[in-house]
Design a protein around this motif. Structure first.
Motif, PDB file in Angstrom:
ATOM      1  N   VAL A 211       0.939  -1.235  -0.012  1.00  0.00           N
ATOM      2  CA  VAL A 211       0.048   0.074  -0.137  1.00  0.00           C
ATOM      3  C   VAL A 211       0.820   1.105  -0.092  1.00  0.00           C
ATOM      4  CG1 VAL A 211      -1.726   1.123   1.340  1.00  0.00           C
ATOM      5  CG2 VAL A 211      -1.691  -1.231   1.277  1.00  0.00           C
ATOM      6  N   ASN A 212       0.639   2.378  -0.944  1.00  0.00           N
ATOM      7  CA  ASN A 212       1.518   3.045  -1.099  1.00  0.00           C
ATOM      8  C   ASN A 212       1.006   4.462  -0.479  1.00  0.00           C
ATOM      9  OD1 ASN A 212      -0.557   3.965  -2.904  1.00  0.00           O
ATOM     10  ND2 ASN A 212       0.690   4.067  -4.629  1.00  0.00           N
ATOM     11  N   HIS A 213      -0.042   4.297   0.187  1.00  0.00           N
ATOM     12  CA  HIS A 213      -0.610   5.653   0.914  1.00  0.00           C
ATOM     13  C   HIS A 213      -0.566   5.482   2.511  1.00  0.00           C
ATOM     14  CE1 HIS A 213      -4.353   3.552   1.325  1.00  0.00           C
ATOM     15  NE2 HIS A 213      -4.235   3.201   0.016  1.00  0.00           N
ATOM     16  N   SER A 214      -0.302   4.561   2.872  1.00  0.00           N
ATOM     17  CA  SER A 214      -0.193   4.354   4.401  1.00  0.00           C
ATOM     18  C   SER A 214       0.875   5.112   5.188  1.00  0.00           C
ATOM     19  CB  SER A 214      -0.687   3.047   4.750  1.00  0.00           C
ATOM     20  OG  SER A 214       0.438   2.253   4.649  1.00  0.00           O
ATOM     21  N   SER A 215       0.865   5.268   6.292  1.00  0.00           N
ATOM     22  CA  SER A 215       2.190   6.051   7.089  1.00  0.00           C
ATOM     23  C   SER A 215       2.213   5.455   8.309  1.00  0.00           C
ATOM     24  CB  SER A 215       2.166   7.441   7.054  1.00  0.00           C
ATOM     25  OG  SER A 215       3.163   7.929   7.825  1.00  0.00           O
ATOM     26  N   LYS A 216       3.414   4.954   8.768  1.00  0.00           N
ATOM     27  CA  LYS A 216       3.697   4.576  10.242  1.00  0.00           C
ATOM     28  C   LYS A 216       4.637   5.307  11.028  1.00  0.00           C
ATOM     29  CE  LYS A 216       1.534   0.861   9.098  1.00  0.00           C
ATOM     30  NZ  LYS A 216       0.163   0.614   9.768  1.00  0.00           N
ATOM     31  N   LEU A 217       5.452   6.319  10.287  1.00  0.00           N
ATOM     32  CA  LEU A 217       6.526   6.922  10.931  1.00  0.00           C
ATOM     33  C   LEU A 217       6.370   8.737  10.849  1.00  0.00           C
ATOM     34  CD1 LEU A 217       9.474   4.822   9.365  1.00  0.00           C
ATOM     35  CD2 LEU A 217       8.606   4.853  11.534  1.00  0.00           C
ATOM     36  N   HIS A 218       5.097   9.154  10.381  1.00  0.00           N
ATOM     37  CA  HIS A 218       4.717  10.476  10.495  1.00  0.00           C
ATOM     38  C   HIS A 218       5.234  11.277  11.683  1.00  0.00           C
ATOM     39  CE1 HIS A 218       2.576  11.084   6.385  1.00  0.00           C
ATOM     40  NE2 HIS A 218       3.620  10.654   6.178  1.00  0.00           N
ATOM     41  N   PHE A 219       5.318  10.599  12.804  1.00  0.00           N
ATOM     42  CA  PHE A 219       5.586  11.096  14.072  1.00  0.00           C
ATOM     43  C   PHE A 219       7.008  11.612  14.099  1.00  0.00           C
ATOM     44  CE2 PHE A 219       6.741   6.997  14.815  1.00  0.00           C
ATOM     45  CZ  PHE A 219       7.843   7.144  15.453  1.00  0.00           C
ATOM     46  N   LEU A 220       7.954  11.157  13.408  1.00  0.00           N
ATOM     47  CA  LEU A 220       9.187  11.737  13.407  1.00  0.00           C
ATOM     48  C   LEU A 220       9.306  13.069  12.290  1.00  0.00           C
ATOM     49  CD1 LEU A 220      11.063   8.143  12.971  1.00  0.00           C
ATOM     50  CD2 LEU A 220      10.819   9.617  14.961  1.00  0.00           C
ATOM     51  N   SER A 221       8.217  13.515  11.672  1.00  0.00           N
ATOM     52  CA  SER A 221       8.305  14.674  11.041  1.00  0.00           C
ATOM     53  C   SER A 221       7.164  15.431  11.773  1.00  0.00           C
ATOM     54  CB  SER A 221       7.672  14.270   9.391  1.00  0.00           C
ATOM     55  OG  SER A 221       8.783  13.689   9.043  1.00  0.00           O
ATOM     56  N   PRO A 222       7.613  16.315  12.875  1.00  0.00           N
ATOM     57  CA  PRO A 222       6.679  17.078  13.769  1.00  0.00           C
ATOM     58  C   PRO A 222       5.492  17.900  12.973  1.00  0.00           C
ATOM     59  CG  PRO A 222       8.741  17.163  14.426  1.00  0.00           C
ATOM     60  CD  PRO A 222       8.837  16.377  13.379  1.00  0.00           C
ATOM     61  N   PRO A 223       6.073  18.796  11.766  1.00  0.00           N
ATOM     62  CA  PRO A 223       4.935  19.638  11.175  1.00  0.00           C
ATOM     63  C   PRO A 223       3.711  18.678  10.408  1.00  0.00           C
ATOM     64  CG  PRO A 223       7.214  20.628  10.738  1.00  0.00           C
ATOM     65  CD  PRO A 223       7.330  19.083  11.370  1.00  0.00           C
ATOM     66  N   VAL A 224       4.385  17.592   9.931  1.00  0.00           N
ATOM     67  CA  VAL A 224       3.304  16.628   9.289  1.00  0.00           C
ATOM     68  C   VAL A 224       2.349  15.947  10.145  1.00  0.00           C
ATOM     69  CG1 VAL A 224       3.036  14.804   7.664  1.00  0.00           C
ATOM     70  CG2 VAL A 224       5.103  16.259   7.374  1.00  0.00           C
ATOM     71  N   LEU A 225       2.892  15.561  11.230  1.00  0.00           N
ATOM     72  CA  LEU A 225       1.853  15.049  12.284  1.00  0.00           C
ATOM     73  C   LEU A 225       1.054  16.159  12.800  1.00  0.00           C
ATOM     74  CD1 LEU A 225       1.185  12.314  13.557  1.00  0.00           C
ATOM     75  CD2 LEU A 225       2.611  13.157  15.584  1.00  0.00           C
ATOM     76  N   LEU A 226       1.470  17.314  13.280  1.00  0.00           N
ATOM     77  CA  LEU A 226       0.726  18.449  13.926  1.00  0.00           C
ATOM     78  C   LEU A 226      -0.360  18.975  12.880  1.00  0.00           C
ATOM     79  CD1 LEU A 226       3.399  20.429  15.718  1.00  0.00           C
ATOM     80  CD2 LEU A 226       1.617  18.673  16.797  1.00  0.00           C
ATOM     81  N   MET A 227      -0.107  18.796  11.791  1.00  0.00           N
ATOM     82  CA  MET A 227      -1.124  19.538  10.676  1.00  0.00           C
ATOM     83  C   MET A 227      -2.216  18.263  10.494  1.00  0.00           C
ATOM     84  SD  MET A 227       1.040  21.184   7.541  1.00  0.00           S
ATOM     85  CE  MET A 227       2.229  20.150   7.442  1.00  0.00           C
ATOM     86  N   LYS A 228      -1.499  17.215  10.729  1.00  0.00           N
ATOM     87  CA  LYS A 228      -2.817  16.094  10.776  1.00  0.00           C
ATOM     88  C   LYS A 228      -3.645  16.193  12.021  1.00  0.00           C
ATOM     89  CE  LYS A 228      -0.902  12.780   7.530  1.00  0.00           C
ATOM     90  NZ  LYS A 228      -0.375  11.496   7.251  1.00  0.00           N
ATOM     91  N   GLN A 229      -3.134  16.386  13.096  1.00  0.00           N
ATOM     92  CA  GLN A 229      -3.621  16.012  14.335  1.00  0.00           C
ATOM     93  C   GLN A 229      -3.986  17.201  15.388  1.00  0.00           C
ATOM     94  OE1 GLN A 229      -1.600  13.098  16.722  1.00  0.00           O
ATOM     95  NE2 GLN A 229      -1.763  11.496  15.182  1.00  0.00           N
ATOM     96  N   LEU A 230      -3.454  18.166  15.106  1.00  0.00           N
ATOM     97  CA  LEU A 230      -3.661  19.592  15.908  1.00  0.00           C
ATOM     98  C   LEU A 230      -4.732  20.178  15.271  1.00  0.00           C
ATOM     99  CD1 LEU A 230      -2.323  20.770  18.479  1.00  0.00           C
ATOM    100  CD2 LEU A 230      -1.187  22.332  17.231  1.00  0.00           C
ATOM    101  N   ASN A 231      -5.857  20.050  15.917  1.00  0.00           N
ATOM    102  CA  ASN A 231      -6.920  20.907  15.589  1.00  0.00           C
ATOM    103  C   ASN A 231      -8.129  20.813  16.585  1.00  0.00           C
ATOM    104  OD1 ASN A 231      -8.689  18.431  15.478  1.00  0.00           O
ATOM    105  ND2 ASN A 231      -7.134  17.929  13.527  1.00  0.00           N
ATOM    106  N   THR A 232      -9.085  21.526  16.422  1.00  0.00           N
ATOM    107  CA  THR A 232     -10.225  21.597  17.278  1.00  0.00           C
ATOM    108  C   THR A 232     -11.507  20.874  16.799  1.00  0.00           C
ATOM    109  OG1 THR A 232     -10.780  23.812  16.707  1.00  0.00           O
ATOM    110  CG2 THR A 232      -9.296  23.668  18.399  1.00  0.00           C
TER     111      THR A 232
END
Length: 609
Positions: A211-232
């Motif tokens: 599968v070419n669209h899943s991700s397991k290591l995005h937590f090692l790229s802070p801006p990428v993970l925060l853009m996905k998770q940090l919201n209200t």
């Protein structure tokens, strides 16, 4: 006279503040625009209070949410401000004269580092605090904003500052060139996400099922993970929830730890490395090989995306990827050597290291192409599976029945056994399989199914279609377990295609008629649900072949719905249901004949392909 150890020097701090005060002044002014400025712009909320359009409590809740959202925006701004502040505080490390002068002072290295570190972060935190105090005086005194929301803004902004400033200071210790510092900071912030993305893209071309669209290591790229998770998330009736706060707190803690690591590097830093791309000798080969392998992945991925991604699979794709990665490795390896040596004459005597890099790339491709990890053959035991989801062409089936799960696993094993046929049919129907295991893990695979043998009922294509049309899957697509209600419906339309003779005899023009809520519920309850229970509607067709054209009408029933209890956002909880009508959909066809003037025709009857 008794001596004492000092960890902060006021004179150096004052010098840094005097030279770089515009940085913090600009940050403070930006915060004034972001928080009190943005809240003041919500004047329409205030003007509607008392007019009946909005209650005072709703206005305050809206202002609270706005303040927290602005705090999240400041976190992203901190990613830019942090590296600029680090460049300013440690600028003296990147020029030989200033570096020698500063380190000739009768000060311990710990004092120099902590003075610069504190002088960079404290004004940022004070700016956050001052903006909160200004906002409290302007708005909170009028009762239009809760103090708790301002405190949440302050916490978000402070954690963002510490996280990104700490990481930038660590990056500052790795290089002796001030122009390289922002590049290192940018690369390390996004490197893992980029490398993982390129790697999965490449592997998906020759690793069967990757599968070419899943991700397991995005937590090692802070801006990428925060853009996905940090919201209200807006909660009913007047509350909200901050998502991703734990991730931001973790990055804040990592920022402090990296600052401590930066201090250790600073204590052992050779000051004559001012101007060098890599300031830590032991990291020079790490830098070279990282650039080598990173360039290999990026070059191969970019070229394949432009020319070959769609048509090639399997061994041929693996060989092409290997060749392109070797080209990219050559560029990256010797580019790193040129940067470190500050010369273009780097090709003599450096081929042994490049040969090692080529061997690693060859091993990487070989391990996955010959499936030495067992990835391609891995199928979970049906007893360990809670649910298996199949996706194809927009159709979804979630199978929980043990018999259907066992059937799906057997199909999956046969599909793997016929790997060669699937790779030859790389341009045919797609199928994704997602196993949800009882221990909480997931196993994801994606395939292309050959359509050359679509007439064979035992072909992989038809077996996949049968799984998608399992009784529980059809009932789920019709929401038989959670039937639609008048409160759920937003709108219902019957769309149908007619021939446009003026342009192309086989071209369909789609139009539609709307139904009232009563008519829609009648159609759903008397037509669609009975047909779904009989397996005659909500069917999945993986290919639009002759059977499809002769049995499916150019008519579809589309429901626009909204889940109840979601909130005030009119678009939250929206979902859509579409039901193409078939010859076997007898209950639905009967309702249409009795309540509409429509005369459904199949694609074959219309003469449209």
């Amino acid at each position: 006279m008794k001596s004492r150890i000092s960890f902060f020097n006021r004179g150096i701090a004052q010098n840094l503040l005097r030279r770089f005060w515009p940085l913090w002044a600009a940050y403070f002014c930006l915060l004034l625009l972001i928080l009190p400025g943005e809240l003041a712009s919500q004047a329409t909320i205030f003007s509607n209070i008392g007019s009946g359009a909005i209650s005072f409590e709703e206005a305050v809740a809206g202002m609270d949410l706005c303040a927290v959202d602005e705090g999240i925006a400041v976190v992203y701004i901190s990613a830019f401000v942090g590296v600029i502040a680090a460049m300013a505080m440690f600028h003296y490390l990147y020029q030989s004269k200033s570096c020698g002068m500063m380190n000739c002072l009768p000060l311990r290295r710990e004092t120099m580092f902590l003075t610069a570190w504190l002088t960079g972060i404290v004004p940022l935190l004070l700016s956050d605090l001052l903006v909160v105090l200004v906002t409290a005086l302007l708005i909170c005194t009028r009762g239009l904003l809760h103090v708790s929301a301002l405190l949440e803004f302050l916490v978000l902004a402070a954690m963002g500052n510490i996280a990104f400033y700490g990481f930038a200071v660590f990056c500052a210790m790795l290089t002796g060139n001030i122009l390289v510092l922002p590049a290192v900071y940018l690369v390390l912030n996004f490197a893992v996400a980029a490398v993982e993305g390129c790697g999965r893209e490449l592997l998906s071309l020759f690793v069967f099922g990757m599968v070419n669209h899943s991700s397991k290591l995005h937590f090692l790229s802070p801006p990428v993970l925060l853009m996905k998770q940090l919201n209200t998330t807006r909660l009913q009736p007047l509350g909200y929830r901050i998502n991703g706060l734990g991730a931001l707190a973790a990055y804040c803690a990592v920022g402090l730890l990296l600052s401590a690591a930066a201090l250790l590097l600073y204590r052992r830093r050779r000051m004559e490395t001012a101007g060098d791309v890599v300031a830590v000798r032991i990291l020079k080969p790490v830098f070279q090989y990282c650039l080598c392998f990173g360039t290999a992945l990026v070059v191969a991925d970019m070229l394949l995306a432009s020319f070959y991604r769609i048509s090639m699979r399997g061994l041929s794709a693996a060989l092409l990827i290997l060749a392109l990665m070797l080209v990219g490795a050559f560029i990256g390896y010797f580019a790193a050597e040129m940067l470190m040596q500050k010369t273009l004459k780097v090709f003599h005597g450096k081929w042994r290291g490049f040969a090692v890099a080529c061997g690693v790339i060859l091993l990487f491709v070989g391990v996955f192409e010959f499936d030495l990890t067992g990835f391609e053959k891995r199928v979970p035991s049906p007893e360990d599976v809670e649910c298996v989801s199949l996706w194809s062409g927009g159709e979804v089936a979630e199978l929980r029945d043990p018999a259907q799960i066992a059937r799906a696993a057997a199909f999956h094993r046969d599909l793997i056994a016929d790997k060669a046929a699937c790779e030859r049919g790389a341009g045919d129907a797609g199928l994704a399989i997602f196993y949800h295991l009882s221990d909480g893990r997931t196993l994801d695979r994606t395939y292309r199914l050959p359509t050359a043998d679509k007439e064979d009922p035992d072909s992989l294509l038809r077996r996949a279609e049968a799984l998608l049309n399992a009784p529980e899957a059809i009932l789920a697509r019709a929401r038989a377990d959670r039937p639609l209600s008048p409160e759920t419906l937003v709108g219902t339309e019957i769309s149908y295609g007619i021939l446009d003779e003026s342009t192309d005899p086989a071209h369909l023009v789609w139009t539609g008629v709307s139904l009232t809520a009563e008519e829609a519920m009648s159609l759903y309850q008397e037509g669609i649900l009975p047909d779904a229970r009989d397996g005659h509607i909500a069917l999945a067709h993986l290919v639009h072949d002759e059977y499809y054209e002769e049995n499916v009408y150019s008519l579809a029933i589309n429901f626009t719905c909204r889940e109840q209890g979601i909130g005030n956002d009119p678009y939250a909880g929206m979902f859509y249901l579409g039901f193409p009508v078939e010859r076997s959909s007898v209950n639905t066809l009967q309702w249409l004949r009795e309540h509409t003037n429509l005369e459904p025709k199949t694609y074959a009857e219309l003469g449209a392909g």
